[in-house]
Design a protein around this motif. Structure first.
Motif, PDB file in Angstrom:
ATOM      1  N   THR A  53       0.815  -1.208   0.000  1.00  0.00           N
ATOM      2  CA  THR A  53       0.000   0.000   0.000  1.00  0.00           C
ATOM      3  C   THR A  53       0.853   1.264   0.000  1.00  0.00           C
ATOM      4  OG1 THR A  53      -1.685   1.203   1.224  1.00  0.00           O
ATOM      5  CG2 THR A  53      -0.248  -0.194   2.506  1.00  0.00           C
TER       6      THR A  53
ATOM      7  N   GLN B 101      -5.699  -9.839  -7.501  1.00  0.00           N
ATOM      8  CA  GLN B 101      -4.739  -9.700  -6.401  1.00  0.00           C
ATOM      9  C   GLN B 101      -4.966 -10.715  -5.275  1.00  0.00           C
ATOM     10  OE1 GLN B 101      -5.040  -5.595  -5.349  1.00  0.00           O
ATOM     11  NE2 GLN B 101      -2.900  -5.202  -5.827  1.00  0.00           N
ATOM     12  N   LEU B 102      -6.254 -10.880  -4.898  1.00  0.00           N
ATOM     13  CA  LEU B 102      -6.549 -11.762  -3.771  1.00  0.00           C
ATOM     14  C   LEU B 102      -6.257 -13.216  -4.113  1.00  0.00           C
ATOM     15  CD1 LEU B 102      -9.785 -10.222  -2.266  1.00  0.00           C
ATOM     16  CD2 LEU B 102      -7.401  -9.836  -1.654  1.00  0.00           C
TER      17      LEU B 102
ATOM     18  N   ASN C 140      -3.388  -4.736  -1.047  1.00  0.00           N
ATOM     19  CA  ASN C 140      -3.530  -3.927  -2.258  1.00  0.00           C
ATOM     20  C   ASN C 140      -2.932  -2.545  -2.043  1.00  0.00           C
ATOM     21  OD1 ASN C 140      -5.369  -2.947  -0.443  1.00  0.00           O
ATOM     22  ND2 ASN C 140      -6.837  -2.365  -2.022  1.00  0.00           N
TER      23      ASN C 140
ATOM     24  N   VAL D 167      -9.838  -9.439   4.576  1.00  0.00           N
ATOM     25  CA  VAL D 167      -9.763 -10.464   3.544  1.00  0.00           C
ATOM     26  C   VAL D 167      -9.540 -11.821   4.211  1.00  0.00           C
ATOM     27  CG1 VAL D 167      -8.412 -11.291   1.590  1.00  0.00           C
ATOM     28  CG2 VAL D 167      -8.798  -8.847   1.878  1.00  0.00           C
TER      29      VAL D 167
ATOM     30  N   LYS E  30      -7.868  -5.384   2.875  1.00  0.00           N
ATOM     31  CA  LYS E  30      -7.913  -4.599   1.652  1.00  0.00           C
ATOM     32  C   LYS E  30      -8.050  -3.156   2.112  1.00  0.00           C
ATOM     33  CE  LYS E  30     -11.013  -5.265  -2.154  1.00  0.00           C
ATOM     34  NZ  LYS E  30     -11.939  -6.326  -2.596  1.00  0.00           N
TER      35      LYS E  30
END
Lengths: 619, 167
Positions: A52, A243-244, B135, B145, B162
């Motif tokens: 991030t 992404q996950l 992310n 998540v 997230k």
């Protein structure tokens, strides 16, 4: 200070030990970051926020430290690094983190400082000095910058040592002479190969090689790509942009890689990896060691080629190499061990945790340097076990092999027969289970033991080895305070060959000895039970029913005749039979005693006291 | 040779005394050094024992950590399955769902008996001490998540979150 992870160790009671960080982990990611509101993160917390905050999360500074901005390597890395770097006024590198520009050593210092604080927290004392390791190929400027990093972190850097040298120290190779050692270091992000030559008091790096951009992370990426393709084959869905899903595949890949170091196949099972209009999609597949090896074979082959090349540069032949050390987490992979073994034709050293061996070696260096100041006290160990002979010719150990001296041990023994007036202390040395297979060091007799039933007198036997290796054995009758002793010099004065032979014999005859010992113990047990049952009957002449008396006497007789044979099964069987009857009769006596409470105190005590002990002895 | 002996004879009165004094001093020095090393060694040992006791205590406290972490991976999959419950079941089988929730609550209760707590996410801002980002979002608000857990206050697995973009 690793490219991806760092670790720290101290020497404690003469042994190096890894210190865990505040989070309880034995290694710390070499990452520092600046959060959005200016807060600083170092280690695992910095790693957790990396995606991030990529522009302000600084990793791999080891690739930049002490280098010139114009260096080819720096220019190459610049393209790969997500944070900004620029040329410093002095031609070095500067890194942007938050609003400020830092030198790479300042970032490294942040990691070192965290380690310093965490160690202080763990140990409860100030850490002022450190030894830092660097790759063997680091030049003066890189070493100087690393040292500066330590000093910025508030540490006096006593020495900067080479990583392969540290590994050799951790394995104690500095004690060898005239040896050639190859250190094969496959880490998370770099592969280093070093050839060392160990001289009288020195460890010299003869050549270094490797690939600064090859590591275990590349293996992971190969596995992830493979899994993505497998999933695509099964469902026609490409999850590489999800992404996950990729994160879950990455977890699975790492886990599978670790598992396949010890098993031949593993199940990868990721339910609901993704979903489309037709419903959820689950991923499950069997991933084998063979498949993993196929995926990364070229990486390993490349590393072996680089190893050969590096050895070539030294002018040594591969057959000249005496020892090979494996360093770095990736060397846990069995194929790597196998290929290295194939190349050198000898088993590489891999007993020390490959993630920790360098840090441990640095601690060893610290220990050596402190030792020079504080005069190391060299303590000897007993080369073989020491003990005495006990009932049934059993060798009872008092001091185990490899015990550090000076040491003393005490144990209480007793007599084996009624009214036994003396005990013989037969001092022996060796590893065999039976006394007569070991070496006699001396014997003496403690007499004047007052008449008493067997098992009652308490003879305290103590063994004491002083710092000069002299063994003092003393036996004392606790009843009369009478004592006898013997002094045995040079108990460790066996030749190396003798020691080796005795240890080897112990291994060779282990099963046989165990059987003999078991027989002796079974006999002792049977004799004790026969004796104590007889005593119970005699002591309770009036109370034991005639039928019971006959039963017990018959069974005692049977035990004794079984004892004449050397059949442990038969002895055990008869002992058990007798034990059952003795327990029953004893139990009845006990009950009776309870019913007839107002018995004369003395005899009541005797009759209830004895049987109570019986079952304990018989077990 | 004889000259030297004569000269030595002159010093004969002083030398033995001096020598004895030197020796005494040396012996005293050595005794002090030995006593000091011995004390140090005893202290080292006692401290080591204390440390070792502490370490063993820690070890026991966290001895089950590994097993729980593996069990959580199974629980993670159940949680993911929960997110994919077909609408039909949600609409028509409310009680069945309630039962499933109760079963899962039982597991969480078991965890808490071993000092394991779920890391709260609701109304929390991103904090890398407890959370791991998956992310590159800009904001600070987060969505879970994969659940994270603490054991006796130590993060044994950070919550994977997230980062939600601003507004």
């Amino acid at each position: 200070m690793g490219t991806t992870n760092s670790a720290m160790a101290i020497v404690e009671v003469g042994q190096p030990r890894i210190i865990e960080n505040k989070e309880g982990m034995r290694t710390t990611p070499s990452i520092a970051a600046m959060g959005k509101s200016g807060e600083r993160y170092v280690g695992i917390t910095a790693k957790r926020q990396a995606v991030t905050n990529p522009a302000n999360t600084i990793f791999s500074t080891k690739r930049l430290v002490g280098r010139r901005f114009k260096d080819e390597e720096v220019q190459k890395d610049k393209k790969l690094l997500p944070y900004e770097i620029r040329e410093a006024k002095n031609g070095g590198v500067e890194i942007k983190m938050g609003e400020q520009w830092y030198k790479p050593e300042e970032i490294s210092a942040m990691v070192l400082q965290k380690l310093k604080f965490d160690a202080e927290d763990r140990l409860g004392e100030k850490i002022t000095e450190a030894i830092i390791t660097v790759p063997a190929y680091f030049d003066d400027s890189q070493r100087k910058a690393t040292k500066d990093a330590g000093e910025i972190a508030g540490l006096i850097v006593k020495r900067v040592i080479n990583e392969p040298t540290a590994a050799a120290l951790a394995y104690g190779l500095n004690k060898k002479k005239d040896e050639k050692v190859v250190v094969y270091d496959f880490g998370g992000g770099t592969f280093d190969i070093s050839v060392l030559e160990i001289g009288d008091d020195t460890i010299e790096v003869k050549a270094t090689g490797g690939d600064t951009h090859l590591g275990g992370d590349d293996f992971d990426q190969r596995i992830i790509n493979y899994l993505i393709n497998e999933f695509k084959k099964d469902y026609g869905v490409d999850v590489s942009r999800d992404q996950l899903a990729v994160q879950r595949l990455k977890d699975a890949a790492e886990k599978a890689k670790h598992e396949l170091s010890s098993t031949l196949q593993t199940e990868i099972n990721i339910p609901f990896l993704t979903a489309d209009a037709s419903g959820p999609k689950h991923f499950s597949t069997t991933f084998t060691r063979a498949k993993l090896e196929e995926l990364v074979k070229d990486f390993i082959g490349h590393s072996i080629e680089l190893t050969k090349k590096t050895i070539d540069e030294t002018g040594f032949k591969i057959s000249d190499i005496n020892e090979v050390l494996l360093v770095g987490g990736q060397t846990r992979m069995p194929l790597i061990v196998e290929e290295v073994k194939k190349l050198f034709g000898k088993e590489p050293h891999k007993d020390i945790n490959p993630d920790e061996v360098v840090a441990l070696g640095a601690a060893v260096q610290g220990g050596i340097m402190q030792g020079e100041i504080r005069d190391v006290l060299l303590l000897d160990v007993t080369p073989l076990s020491l003990g005495i002979e006990t009932l049934g010719q059993v060798f009872t150990r008092m001091i185990e092999k490899n015990t550090t001296v000076p040491v003393s041990k005490t144990q209480i023994f007793s007599t084996a027969a009624d009214n036994q007036p003396s005990v013989e202390i037969h001092v022996l040395q060796g590893e065999r289970a039976m006394a007569h297979d070991n070496k006699t060091l001396g014997r003496f007799i403690l007499d004047g033991i007052p008449p008493a039933p067997r098992g009652v007198p308490q003879v305290e036997v103590s063994f004491d080895i002083d710092a000069n290796g002299i063994l003092h054995v003393k036996a004392k009758d606790k009843g009369t305070e009478k004592e006898q002793s013997i002094r045995i010099e040079g108990s460790s004065g066996l030749s190396d060959e003798e020691k080796k032979k005795m240890t080897a014999d112990a291994e060779k005859y282990a099963t046989e000895d165990a059987k003999k010992k078991e027989l002796a113990e079974t006999r002792n047990l049977a004799e004790t039970l026969a004796y104590s049952t007889e005593k119970m009957v005699k002591d309770n002449e009036a109370k034991v029913k005639d039928d019971d008396k006959k039963e017990l006497n018959d069974k005692i007789e049977k035990v004794r005749s079984a004892l004449k044979s050397d059949d442990p099964e038969e002895i055990k069987k008869q002992t058990e039979e007798l034990s059952k009857s003795a327990q029953r009769v004893g139990g009845e006596l006990y009950k009776e005693a309870q019913n007839k409470q107002p018995e004369p105190a003395a005899s009541a005590q005797e009759s209830s006291g004895e049987p109570k002990e019986e079952p304990k002895d018989a077990k | 040779m004889s000259d030297k002996t004569n000269e030595n004879n002159k010093n004969i009165e002083i030398e033995p005394l001096q020598q004895a004094q030197d020796q005494l001093e040396k012996a005293n020095q050595q005794a002090k050094e030995y006593l000091d090393s011995w004390k140090r060694e005893r202290a080292d040992f006692i401290n080591y024992k204390k440390e070792e006791a502490k370490r063993v205590g820690e070890f026991i406290k966290f001895a089950n950590e590994g097993i729980f972490l593996e069990m959580m991976e199974v629980l993670d999959n159940v949680e993911i399955a929960k997110k994919h419950i077909p609408e039909k079941i949600i609409e028509d089988h409310e009680e069945w769902l309630e039962g499933l929730e109760k079963a899962l609550a039982g597991f969480e209760e078991l965890l808490s008996r071993y000092g394991i707590e779920k890391i709260p996410i609701k109304d929390q801002k991103f904090n890398p001490v407890l959370h791991e980002a998956v992310n590159g979002g800009e904001g600070e608000d987060i969505e879970e998540v994969r659940a994270g857990y603490t054991m006796h206050g130590k993060v044994i697995r950070p919550a994977r979150v997230k980062i939600l973009s601003k507004n």
